[in-house]
Design a protein around this motif. Structure first.
Motif, mmCIF file in Angstrom:
data_model
loop_
_atom_site.group_PDB
_atom_site.id
_atom_site.type_symbol
_atom_site.label_atom_id
_atom_site.label_comp_id
_atom_site.label_asym_id
_atom_site.label_seq_id
_atom_site.Cartn_x
_atom_site.Cartn_y
_atom_site.Cartn_z
ATOM 1 N N ASP A 1 0.838 -1.194 0.000
ATOM 2 C CA ASP A 1 0.000 0.000 0.000
ATOM 3 C C ASP A 1 0.875 1.247 0.000
ATOM 4 O O ASP A 1 2.022 1.201 0.454
ATOM 5 N N ASP A 2 0.332 2.338 -0.474
ATOM 6 C CA ASP A 2 0.997 3.654 -0.401
ATOM 7 C C ASP A 2 2.432 3.589 -0.892
ATOM 8 O O ASP A 2 3.328 4.202 -0.305
ATOM 9 N N GLU B 1 -3.711 4.715 -7.135
ATOM 10 C CA GLU B 1 -4.692 5.088 -6.107
ATOM 11 C C GLU B 1 -5.093 6.543 -6.251
ATOM 12 O O GLU B 1 -4.311 7.362 -6.733
HETATM 13 CA CA CA Z 1 -3.237 3.529 -0.050
#
Ligand code: CA
Ligand code: C2E
Ligand code: CA
Length: 570
Positions: free
Chosen positions: A474-475, A531
């Motif tokens: 993620d991220d 995202e």
């Molecule tokens: Ca994220």
């Protein structure tokens, strides 16, 4: 202890039969050392226990003065007072340090009695003693044990609070000021989790040693618990003096910690408050110094903050939130929202990310960015995470039954959850209970988890991966993990952080970074999600560079279950 009784009975025996067999037997059998001296205080007899304790055989002491045993640890006034008492009361009892034949000092519990004739002149003295060195050491050890931290050898929480209170009382009398510092080590948990507790312990010990070296006499540095230290500074002459000490404490950690073969970098965050001014009692001052420390952490760590009233308000709001959070799971206050994830090339819906929503009846909706870190700290993230994984799997199984297709569901797991919990087991159970196929589930972890990665974490991630679920980072781009490094973890999916997508059109550097991530990820066989896609232009940018999947307000915000199902049937 019946020393006087034994002295008296020994005296009595001697009177009756000074050289008799019975007297000899008493002397021989006593486990206490016995010395008998004449009127001039010259030794006339000692018993075997005397020799056992002092190391002197009788022939080396008879005729000499018992002062030969003096350790040098008492001044002449001590002996003067002892003899004054013996002459006045006929006896003395107390603890004394004497010296053995081999030079070592022992602590004795000693009773001396005087025996007088009818005219009141001293005839004899009898001294009876026990070696209590060990007993005293044990009780001193016990005292240390309950007042000191064994690991750092610093005062513990209890002793610190005692001393701090005393410092306040003293300062109150002399109208002086006192400062309280709350020192939290930064990132210590990571050291413990990645390098192991024994190395963590050594780091704590060394940090304590460095702090102690800076603190003057009369001031106290203590290990308050875990990775937290406290310092009480007395006789301070204002904020400047306190700040000087604080800076010295911060700098004390700059030098890397060398433990075994590791060079460990450590810093700390310090909160300070002053008395009078920042609170009227120990409890309030402690709380305020803690809030100030929290503020220093939030300001980016390796720094300090003095307490301000705003911090108090924030700390109170936080504890309110914590109080509500602890009941939230039982109160069914959590829900999951599902944000669609779409295949860029075809525009086809392929799955959703499950995002936690907390609606509290008093506070209202609270953002996960606020409560997830708090839940982690409180250890609540494990039960919440267990619930969430089960719920997400149930929902995905429902999608199937409702004819929405084999959509995937992505769940977020926090580092703490992986480190302390058993995510693989939770997943296995949820998959078993719902009958959902493992390839329908994606687990999103953060880069920071991989960076702090010890073998234990690697094994945990491998177990999750072996279940057949997809592993996503993620991220991506906000931490420091290199793509090549990710290869070791069998990561299937990268999610480019929404901050890069947000600026990819205006900021060419971010644009190029996205290009580089895409190229590298594809060469390593990973797929990529963009995202936070909010505009058609951003989507086009990603599409042109071969981004596989996208997610963001451009398609849809996160939706509660029923609304997501409607979205999916469109
Ligand atoms: Ca994220
Ligand atoms: P995240 O995993 O990066 O989640 C994506 C966040 O981006 C979500 O915020 C989502 O609402 C938001 N978002 C989605 N599309 C857009 C967009 O187009 N533009 C913008 N500006 N934002 C968008 P949310 O739900 O507030 O979650 C925030 C963070 O909280 C998450 O970031 C995640 O780190 C954490 N979180 C959320 N749910 C969970 C959970 O179930 N477990 C754990 N451990 N953490 C969670
Ligand atoms: Ca996520």
């Amino acid at each position: 202890m019946a020393d006087h009784d034994s002295v008296r009975s020994a005296l009595k025996l001697m009177q009756e039969n000074v050289d008799g067999a019975m007297y000899r037997a008493v002397l021989d059998m006593a486990s206490e050392g016995i010395i008998v001296t004449d009127a001039e205080n010259h030794i006339v007899a000692v018993n075997p226990a005397f020799t056992a304790i002092t190391g002197y055989p009788p022939d080396e002491v008879v005729g000499r003065n018992p002062s030969m045993l003096h350790s040098g640890l008492h001044d002449s006034e001590f002996y003067q007072a002892m003899w004054d008492t013996i002459r006045a009361l006929g006896r003395w009892e107390g603890d004394i340090f004497d010296r053995r034949r081999d030079g070592s000092v022992y602590r004795a519990r000693l009773a001396i009695a005087i025996e007088r004739d009818a005219a009141g002149n001293a005839v004899r003295h009898v001294a009876i003693f026990r070696d209590v060195t060990e007993a005293r050491e044990v009780s001193e050890r016990l005292w240390r044990h309950s007042n000191y931290d064994l690991l750092t050898e610093l005062p513990n929480r209890g002793l610190f609070l005692d001393r701090f209170l005393q410092a306040l009382v003293r300062a109150g009398r002399g109208s002086q000021r006192v400062a309280l510092l709350f020192v939290g080590l930064d990132g210590f948990k990571t050291i413990n989790d990645t390098l192991g507790h024994s190395i963590g312990d050594k780091v704590l010990h060394e940090a304590g040693r460095r702090f102690q070296g800076l603190i003057g006499r009369g001031d106290t540095v203590a290990r308050f618990g875990g990775d937290e230290f406290t310092v009480a500074l007395t006789e301070i002459d204002g904020v400047d003096g306190v700040e000087t000490v604080i800076r010295a404490l911060l700098e004390a950690l700059y030098e890397p910690f060398l433990v075994e073969t590791h060079h460990i970098l450590l810093s700390c965050s310090i909160g300070a408050c002053l008395w009078p001014g920042d609170g009227d009692d120990v409890e309030t001052l402690m709380r305020n110094a803690t809030s100030a420390m929290q503020a220093a952490k939030e300001a980016g760590r390796n720094t300090f903050r003095f307490f301000t009233p705003t911090m108090d308000a924030r700390a109170k709001a936080r504890s309110r939130l914590a109080g509500e959070l602890s009941n939230s799971l039982a109160g069914h206050e959590f829900q999951l929202a599902y944000q669609p994830i779409v295949e860029v090339a075809t525009g086809r819906l392929v799955g959703a990310e499950a995002l936690l929503r907390w609606q509290n009846r008093y506070i209202g909706a609270v953002s996960p960015e606020q409560f997830v870190p708090l839940a982690e700290e409180m250890g609540l993230i494990m039960p919440i995470g267990d619930w969430l994984i089960g719920e997400a799997c149930r929902e995905a199984a429902e999608w199937d039954r409702a004819g929405l297709g084999a959509l995937k569901v992505a769940v977020n797991v926090s580092p703490r959850q992986v480190q302390q919990g058993d995510v693989a087991l939770t997943l296995e159970r949820a998959l078993g209970e719902t009958g959902l196929a493992p390839e329908r589930v994606t687990v999103e972890i953060t880069e920071s988890l991989l960076l702090s990665c010890g073998t234990e974490i690697i094994e945990k991630l491998a177990r999750i991966r072996r279940l057949g679920v997809t592993l996503a980072i993620d991220d991506f781009g906000t931490g420091y993990a290199s793509l090549a490094y990710l290869k070791h973890f069998q990561v299937d999916l990268l999610k480019i952080d929404r901050s890069f997508v947000a600026t990819c059109l205006e900021n060419p550097e971010d644009g190029r970074l996205i290009e580089a991530i895409l190229a590298l990820a594809h060469s390593l066989g990973m797929r990529v999600v963009g995202e936070g896609v909010e505009s058609p232009a951003q989507l086009e940018f990603l599409a042109e560079r071969g981004c596989d999947l996208a997610q963001g307000y451009h398609y849809s915000p996160p939706l509660l279950s029923s609304r997501f199902r409607s979205y999916a049937t469109l």
